[in-house]
Design a protein around this motif. Structure first.
Motif, short mmCIF file in Angstrom:
data_model
loop_
_atom_site.label_atom_id
_atom_site.label_comp_id
_atom_site.label_asym_id
_atom_site.label_seq_id
_atom_site.Cartn_x
_atom_site.Cartn_y
_atom_site.Cartn_z
N SER A 181 3.76 -17.37 -15.11
CA SER A 181 4.84 -16.61 -15.75
C SER A 181 6.00 -17.53 -16.12
CB SER A 181 5.34 -15.50 -14.82
OG SER A 181 4.37 -14.51 -14.69
N ARG A 205 7.22 -18.23 -19.91
CA ARG A 205 8.62 -17.94 -20.26
C ARG A 205 9.27 -19.16 -20.92
NH1 ARG A 205 9.41 -15.10 -16.31
NH2 ARG A 205 9.80 -16.69 -14.75
N SER A 206 9.07 -20.33 -20.34
CA SER A 206 9.69 -21.53 -20.92
C SER A 206 9.08 -21.87 -22.28
CB SER A 206 9.59 -22.72 -19.96
OG SER A 206 8.25 -23.10 -19.76
N GLU A 218 7.80 -19.74 -24.35
CA GLU A 218 8.29 -18.71 -25.26
C GLU A 218 9.71 -19.05 -25.73
OE1 GLU A 218 7.94 -13.88 -25.39
OE2 GLU A 218 8.49 -14.80 -23.48
N GLU A 219 10.54 -19.51 -24.81
CA GLU A 219 11.92 -19.90 -25.16
C GLU A 219 11.93 -21.06 -26.15
OE1 GLU A 219 13.75 -20.71 -21.38
OE2 GLU A 219 13.78 -18.58 -20.81
#
Length: 177
Positions: free
Chosen positions: A98, A102-103, A105-106
């Motif tokens: 996760s 998340r990273s 996606e950023e």
């Protein structure tokens, strides 16, 4: 003058060998040397992987997430994978995955979409930027690995591969006990 690494210091390695044999006096000293050498080479290969994607601002683990997605997409498996599938492929926890997702996606390298078949889940896919990163850095990474193994002749590479497969089979048996 450069300082010798622990791995290349003969006296320290001998002390380590004796230290380990104190735990299991019957162990063959060659076994300990093999374990240490395999560990050293494994870490060196991992570090090469880290360095080869460093320019992209990624960790090797993040790059591997992108690579799993790219492979699934290119092989016609699927254009999207759910986080559980990716974590299973990489052998990391879902929490760790996760954080990677998340990273990424950023950074605009992956996108997350709700699963159309199960609205409680979501799937991950590459963005065009993510595909570009994989294409660019895979060539560089494979070139680095190719240069690393070029120190071995073709026959030595085949022998090493056969020996590693044999050890891998033993590891699978040992892990199932």
């Amino acid at each position: 003058m450069s300082k010798k690494s622990w791995h290349h210091d003969k006296d320290k390695r001998q002390k380590w060998l004796q230290f380990m044999q104190d735990f299991h006096p019957q162990i063959d000293s060659q076994t300990i040397r093999l374990m240490d050498e395999l560990g050293h080479v494994s870490r060196a290969i991992y570090q090469m992987g880290e360095q080869s994607v460093e320019d992209a601002g990624l960790s090797f683990a993040q790059y591997r997430v992108l690579m799993h997605l790219f492979f699934a997409e290119e092989m016609g498996e699927r254009a999207e994978l759910n986080p559980s599938e990716i974590s299973d492929r990489q052998g990391v926890s879902r929490n760790t995955m996760s954080a990677f997702i998340r990273s990424l996606e950023e950074e605009g390298l992956v996108e997350r979409r709700l699963d159309p078949h199960d609205r409680r889940r979501f799937n991950i896919s590459l963005t065009e930027s993510g595909r570009d990163v994989v294409r660019q850095h895979t060539r560089q990474h494979l070139g680095t690995i190719d240069r690393f193994f070029s120190v071995l002749s073709r026959d030595e590479q085949i022998n090493l591969l056969n020996l590693l497969r044999k050890l891998s089979g033993q590891a699978a048996v040992s892990n199932s006990v």
